[in-house]
Design a protein around this motif. Structure first.
Motif, PDB file in Angstrom:
ATOM      1  N   VAL A 137       0.834  -1.208   0.000  1.00 53.87           N
ATOM      2  CA  VAL A 137       0.000   0.000   0.000  1.00 53.87           C
ATOM      3  C   VAL A 137       0.864   1.251   0.000  1.00 53.87           C
ATOM      4  N   GLU A 138       2.028   1.187   0.645  1.00 55.30           N
ATOM      5  CA  GLU A 138       2.888   2.371   0.721  1.00 55.30           C
ATOM      6  C   GLU A 138       3.353   2.842  -0.654  1.00 55.30           C
ATOM      7  N   HIS A 139       3.346   1.947  -1.656  1.00 64.33           N
ATOM      8  CA  HIS A 139       3.720   2.363  -3.011  1.00 64.33           C
ATOM      9  C   HIS A 139       2.793   3.467  -3.505  1.00 64.33           C
ATOM     10  N   TRP A 140       1.496   3.321  -3.266  1.00 60.17           N
ATOM     11  CA  TRP A 140       0.534   4.332  -3.709  1.00 60.17           C
ATOM     12  C   TRP A 140       0.522   5.536  -2.767  1.00 60.17           C
ATOM     13  N   VAL A 141       0.729   5.303  -1.488  1.00 59.66           N
ATOM     14  CA  VAL A 141       0.682   6.377  -0.494  1.00 59.66           C
ATOM     15  C   VAL A 141       1.928   7.254  -0.550  1.00 59.66           C
ATOM     16  N   ASP A 142       3.097   6.646  -0.706  1.00 55.90           N
ATOM     17  CA  ASP A 142       4.355   7.384  -0.642  1.00 55.90           C
ATOM     18  C   ASP A 142       4.904   7.780  -2.003  1.00 55.90           C
ATOM     19  N   GLU A 143       4.486   7.071  -3.037  1.00 54.94           N
ATOM     20  CA  GLU A 143       5.077   7.334  -4.350  1.00 54.94           C
ATOM     21  C   GLU A 143       4.058   7.824  -5.368  1.00 54.94           C
ATOM     22  N   VAL A 144       3.064   7.005  -5.691  1.00 52.53           N
ATOM     23  CA  VAL A 144       2.191   7.335  -6.816  1.00 52.53           C
ATOM     24  C   VAL A 144       1.447   8.649  -6.601  1.00 52.53           C
ATOM     25  N   VAL A 145       0.642   8.745  -5.542  1.00 49.64           N
ATOM     26  CA  VAL A 145      -0.166   9.963  -5.337  1.00 49.64           C
ATOM     27  C   VAL A 145       0.710  11.201  -5.163  1.00 49.64           C
ATOM     28  N   PRO A 146       1.763  11.169  -4.325  1.00 51.58           N
ATOM     29  CA  PRO A 146       2.612  12.369  -4.207  1.00 51.58           C
ATOM     30  C   PRO A 146       3.299  12.750  -5.519  1.00 51.58           C
ATOM     31  N   VAL A 161       2.448  12.154  -8.633  1.00 48.55           N
ATOM     32  CA  VAL A 161       1.528  12.637  -9.665  1.00 48.55           C
ATOM     33  C   VAL A 161       0.999  14.027  -9.331  1.00 48.55           C
ATOM     34  N   THR A 162       0.615  14.256  -8.074  1.00 40.57           N
ATOM     35  CA  THR A 162       0.085  15.573  -7.719  1.00 40.57           C
ATOM     36  C   THR A 162       1.147  16.654  -7.930  1.00 40.57           C
ATOM     37  N   ARG A 163       2.382  16.351  -7.634  1.00 38.25           N
ATOM     38  CA  ARG A 163       3.448  17.353  -7.827  1.00 38.25           C
ATOM     39  C   ARG A 163       3.767  17.543  -9.298  1.00 38.25           C
ATOM     40  N   ARG A 164       3.601  16.507 -10.104  1.00 38.04           N
ATOM     41  CA  ARG A 164       3.919  16.613 -11.523  1.00 38.04           C
ATOM     42  C   ARG A 164       2.926  17.518 -12.257  1.00 38.04           C
ATOM     43  N   ILE A 165       1.699  17.598 -11.800  1.00 33.75           N
ATOM     44  CA  ILE A 165       0.697  18.428 -12.484  1.00 33.75           C
ATOM     45  C   ILE A 165       1.093  19.901 -12.461  1.00 33.75           C
ATOM     46  N   GLY A 166       1.717  20.341 -11.382  1.00 30.94           N
ATOM     47  CA  GLY A 166       2.275  21.686 -11.365  1.00 30.94           C
ATOM     48  C   GLY A 166       1.401  22.758 -10.751  1.00 30.94           C
ATOM     49  N   GLU A 167       0.226  22.406 -10.291  1.00 35.41           N
ATOM     50  CA  GLU A 167      -0.638  23.352  -9.585  1.00 35.41           C
ATOM     51  C   GLU A 167      -1.523  22.564  -8.630  1.00 35.41           C
ATOM     52  N   PRO A 168      -2.037  23.218  -7.576  1.00 34.58           N
ATOM     53  CA  PRO A 168      -2.868  22.493  -6.603  1.00 34.58           C
ATOM     54  C   PRO A 168      -4.083  21.849  -7.268  1.00 34.58           C
ATOM     55  N   VAL A 169      -4.383  20.618  -6.879  1.00 35.37           N
ATOM     56  CA  VAL A 169      -5.441  19.850  -7.517  1.00 35.37           C
ATOM     57  C   VAL A 169      -6.506  19.441  -6.502  1.00 35.37           C
TER      58      VAL A 169
END
Length: 346
Positions: free
Chosen positions: A105-114, A116-124
């Motif tokens: 589960v930590e893969h999605w909690v620590d890696e995927v969601v953080p 991706v949200t930072r890659r978008i470049g603005e608050p989502v």
């Protein structure tokens, strides 16, 4: 004329439902970096109306294909958000195979969601269905505890169960799991390496066994209702294309949620540290389906008192089962307007 046309489409043309997906393009990706870890792909949907406001990032759960958010034309949450001028992104981690059995589960909690949200470049605005909603909440809480808050404006968790003891479907299994100590389940998932896709699909079918039995009669009685027939076809297509669960993630969910029900306390031990939902610091919308047997009302509502750090927690109910509350025919006049209002206020 309507009945005849629908019969023709079902028998000759291959179906009534328009399963074309909203057009999207890949804007970022993280490729696999080891044999047991999987990356992600970030998609942005092409606009269908002038866009304004912060973007929405859709986070799928394990097990379900990403097109759950884009089920069919006329019954697509993606289509709905685009038509209202929202920039819409979706993260896709694709089907998971035996090679990804070590993912937890930590893969999605620590890696995927953080990431991706930072890659978008603005608050989502994060929108997560089922386990996807839990991924969003846990990722925000974990990042906040580390002093690295994510660029997120709000979280909408739809049909995301927190208190597993409130799920009648699994209540009889919890005492057995505690007596067995989880050893049998651990041995199985370590040997098999995953919860295979056919098993996941079978479980979802079993939760709607009454509808399976009455489906032929329902189809016959609705031959003149194209929208109903199309929705039934689209749901069948989704349930026949479920994904598997990585063995380690399945084991964590079994031990931490089913056996111990840890998340009902607001805290979960993952990745060698404690993640506390009280650390979520953004507005949260929680939606429960009134007919949901996988994530019933009590299981979903249990998260509300745990989000003590959120400036706003809004709890709503809507008709529908686990998928129906997200993208059923009634969601168009219940869940989706609730989500629109929440996004507009945050």
């Amino acid at each position: 004329m309507g009945v005849g046309a629908n019969i023709w489409d079902k028998v000759v043309a291959g179906g009534v439902a328009d399963l074309r997906r909203c057009h999207r393009r890949e804007v970022a990706a993280e490729t696999e970096h080891t044999g047991s870890a999987r990356g992600w792909v970030l998609h942005r949907y092409d606009p269908t109306a002038p866009q304004s406001g912060p973007p929405v990032l859709l986070v799928p759960p394990l097990g379900a294909p990403d097109f759950a958010y884009d089920l069919r034309r006329g019954g697509s949450l993606v289509e709905h958000l685009l038509d209202r001028g929202r920039p819409v992104y979706l993260v896709d981690y694709g089907p998971l195979s035996f090679g990804h059995r070590a993912l937890g589960v930590e893969h999605w909690v620590d890696e995927v969601v953080p990431q991706v949200t930072r890659r978008i470049g603005e608050p989502v605005h994060l929108v997560g269905w089922s386990l996807g909603g839990l991924f969003c909440l846990l990722a925000l809480a974990a990042a906040e505890r580390l002093g690295e808050p994510l660029p997120v404006r709000s979280v909408s968790a739809i049909a995301s169960p927190v208190d597993i003891a409130a799920v009648p479907l699994v209540a009889p299994l919890r005492p057995l799991a505690q007596v067995a100590g989880g050893r049998a389940v651990s041995a199985i998932y370590r040997a098999v390496g995953s919860l295979p896709a056919p098993v996941v699909s079978g479980i979802f079918h079993l939760t709607a066994v009454d509808r399976l039995v009455t489906k032929p009669l329902a189809v016959l009685s609705r031959l003149g209702d194209k929208d109903t027939l199309a929705h039934m076809e689209a749901v069948d297509y989704l349930m026949n294309h479920m994904h598997g669960y990585p063995g380690r993630a399945f084991g964590q969910l079994f031990h931490l949620l089913l056996r111990a029900n840890d998340l009902a306390t607001g805290r979960l031990e993952i990745g060698g540290r404690t993640v506390d939902l009280a650390d979520v610091r953004v507005p949260v919308l929680v939606v429960a389906g009134l007919d949901d047997v996988i994530a019933p009302l009590g299981a979903v509502r249990g998260v509300v008192p745990l989000l003590t750090g959120a400036p706003q927690v809004r709890f709503e109910t809507a008709p529908g089962g686990h998928l129906g509350v997200l993208t059923g025919r009634r969601a168009r006049t219940t869940t989706w307007p609730i989500l629109d209002d929440f996004l507009g206020r945050t």
